[in-house]
Motif scaffolding. Sequence first.
Motif, PDB file in Angstrom:
ATOM      1  N   SER A 284       0.813  -1.722   0.464  1.00 29.26           N
ATOM      2  CA  SER A 284       0.038   0.089  -0.070  1.00 29.26           C
ATOM      3  C   SER A 284       0.896   1.402   0.099  1.00 29.26           C
ATOM      4  O   SER A 284       0.573   2.429  -0.490  1.00 29.26           O
ATOM      5  N   TYR A 286       3.091   1.399  -1.952  1.00 31.21           N
ATOM      6  CA  TYR A 286       4.035   1.827  -3.304  1.00 31.21           C
ATOM      7  C   TYR A 286       2.813   1.693  -4.615  1.00 31.21           C
ATOM      8  O   TYR A 286       1.643   1.286  -4.343  1.00 31.21           O
ATOM      9  N   THR A 287       3.366   2.535  -5.712  1.00 31.02           N
ATOM     10  CA  THR A 287       2.532   2.573  -6.787  1.00 31.02           C
ATOM     11  C   THR A 287       3.531   3.391  -7.813  1.00 31.02           C
ATOM     12  O   THR A 287       4.790   3.890  -7.799  1.00 31.02           O
ATOM     13  N   GLN A 288       2.468   3.032  -8.865  1.00 29.12           N
ATOM     14  CA  GLN A 288       3.489   3.276 -10.511  1.00 29.12           C
ATOM     15  C   GLN A 288       3.213   3.968 -11.252  1.00 29.12           C
ATOM     16  O   GLN A 288       3.527   4.597 -12.430  1.00 29.12           O
ATOM     17  N   TYR A 289       2.046   5.095 -10.175  1.00 26.70           N
ATOM     18  CA  TYR A 289       1.689   6.180 -10.892  1.00 26.70           C
ATOM     19  C   TYR A 289       1.553   7.102 -10.541  1.00 26.70           C
ATOM     20  O   TYR A 289       0.871   7.396  -9.229  1.00 26.70           O
ATOM     21  N   PRO A 343       8.184   0.703  -9.508  1.00 27.54           N
ATOM     22  CA  PRO A 343       7.632   1.486  -8.492  1.00 27.54           C
ATOM     23  C   PRO A 343       8.157   2.853  -7.088  1.00 27.54           C
ATOM     24  O   PRO A 343       9.440   2.149  -7.235  1.00 27.54           O
ATOM     25  N   PRO A 370      -1.661   9.918  -5.762  1.00 27.44           N
ATOM     26  CA  PRO A 370      -0.069   9.147  -6.255  1.00 27.44           C
ATOM     27  C   PRO A 370      -2.539   8.289  -6.873  1.00 27.44           C
ATOM     28  O   PRO A 370      -2.710   8.921  -6.725  1.00 27.44           O
ATOM     29  N   PRO A 372      -3.029   4.398  -8.139  1.00 26.31           N
ATOM     30  CA  PRO A 372      -3.877   3.121  -7.438  1.00 26.31           C
ATOM     31  C   PRO A 372      -2.188   2.246  -6.894  1.00 26.31           C
ATOM     32  O   PRO A 372      -1.326   2.509  -7.088  1.00 26.31           O
ATOM     33  N   SER A 373      -2.158   2.070  -5.302  1.00 30.57           N
ATOM     34  CA  SER A 373      -1.539   0.810  -5.001  1.00 30.57           C
ATOM     35  C   SER A 373      -1.263  -0.295  -5.496  1.00 30.57           C
ATOM     36  O   SER A 373      -1.640  -0.898  -6.202  1.00 30.57           O
TER      37      SER A 373
END
Length: 395
Positions: A284, A286-289, A343, A370, A372-373
């Motif tokens: 939760s 970390y995200t790539q977006y 991420p 951010p 979505p995680s």
Amino acid sequence: MPFFRKVVVAVSGGVDSAVASLLLKNKGFNVQGVFMRNWDEVEEHGACSVTQDLKDAEWVCCKIGIPFHYVSFVKEYWIEVFSAFLEDYRSGQTPNPDILCNRVIKFASFYKYAVTTLKADAIATGHYACTSFGDYLQYHNPEKGCRLLKARDSFKDQTFFLSQVPQISLQNTMFPLGNLLKREVKSIAKKYGLDQIAEKKESTGICFIGLRNFKDFISEYVDPNPGNLVDIDSGKVVGSHSGIHHWTIGQRCKLSGIPKPYFVAKKDSKSHDIFVAVGTEHPSLYTQYVFVEAPHWIHSTPDELEEHGILECWFRFQHTKPLNKCCLVKISQQELLVHLSVPLRAITPGQYGVFYRGEECLGSARITHPGPSLRSLGMELSSFPSNDKNLIEHV
């Protein structure tokens, strides 16, 4: 370089601005030093004393043999930097006042003062950065525009903090330290008898907070707004807090009687609840977006983004972290989506996403939120390579 004769340097009382002034004088420029007062410590119970820095800056100018000036931007700083800083914290965001200070104080208010009041041809600072116009504006060509480039010293490079600098100011700014290493700067200072400045401890952190605890400081300006600490997996209340302004994404929560280490994963500015996750690498966090506001492009909007709405470049939102390969996607005139190749942990609303391509710092944009995680997408951090080719460890 006959056009740029009079150069006004922002002197801080530190070794970097001292050596920048010295190098300029040795190059034959008509140099004058200006010490900026941006914070009124009388109102802060002595929290951010500028007295010693002021004395050091004046001593440096006397030692080098250049005129010394003092100017106050306390009002401008309060209105344009500190007020925005407080508003962000009240809304649950975590701002970066250093980037904003450079944009509106050093490269706007100070630049205007130097040009209009002191009749300067150019300004100079002790920042570690380079430009396409050269360290001393030797390649000055306004028609082509000026590009902000990384410093030779990758560890000290400060282009991150200069990522919102206005183009007109950059075109008329010298960075004499751009091609020097920090150890070389200190060596130059000692060579010319500036030993006491060379050995002076460097200031770190936010100036107006000084040595005080951040929670104590921010509590003087932002009223308490209590809420719950909620386990993001179970939905159970595991603690309470006195205000979301005391916490930032990714920060560890030390909860009495609970042995498991919790970290802030999300803040709800409406309910004032803070959602926490067990473990520093919980998905939760970390995200790539990343969603950002309309960027400030230092030179110009990149052609690829203008024509196709997509730009491949490199991204970071923390000065000391590796660059991350990314793809920018234009959603509207006011918003971009940043798709990261790897991420990132603790993407923080209110901070700036800074964009690079090769040696150039393209500009930056404020992070709104951010995407979505990994948790919400049903992914784990372990599914990504730990040593990914899409990360650059140094600037």
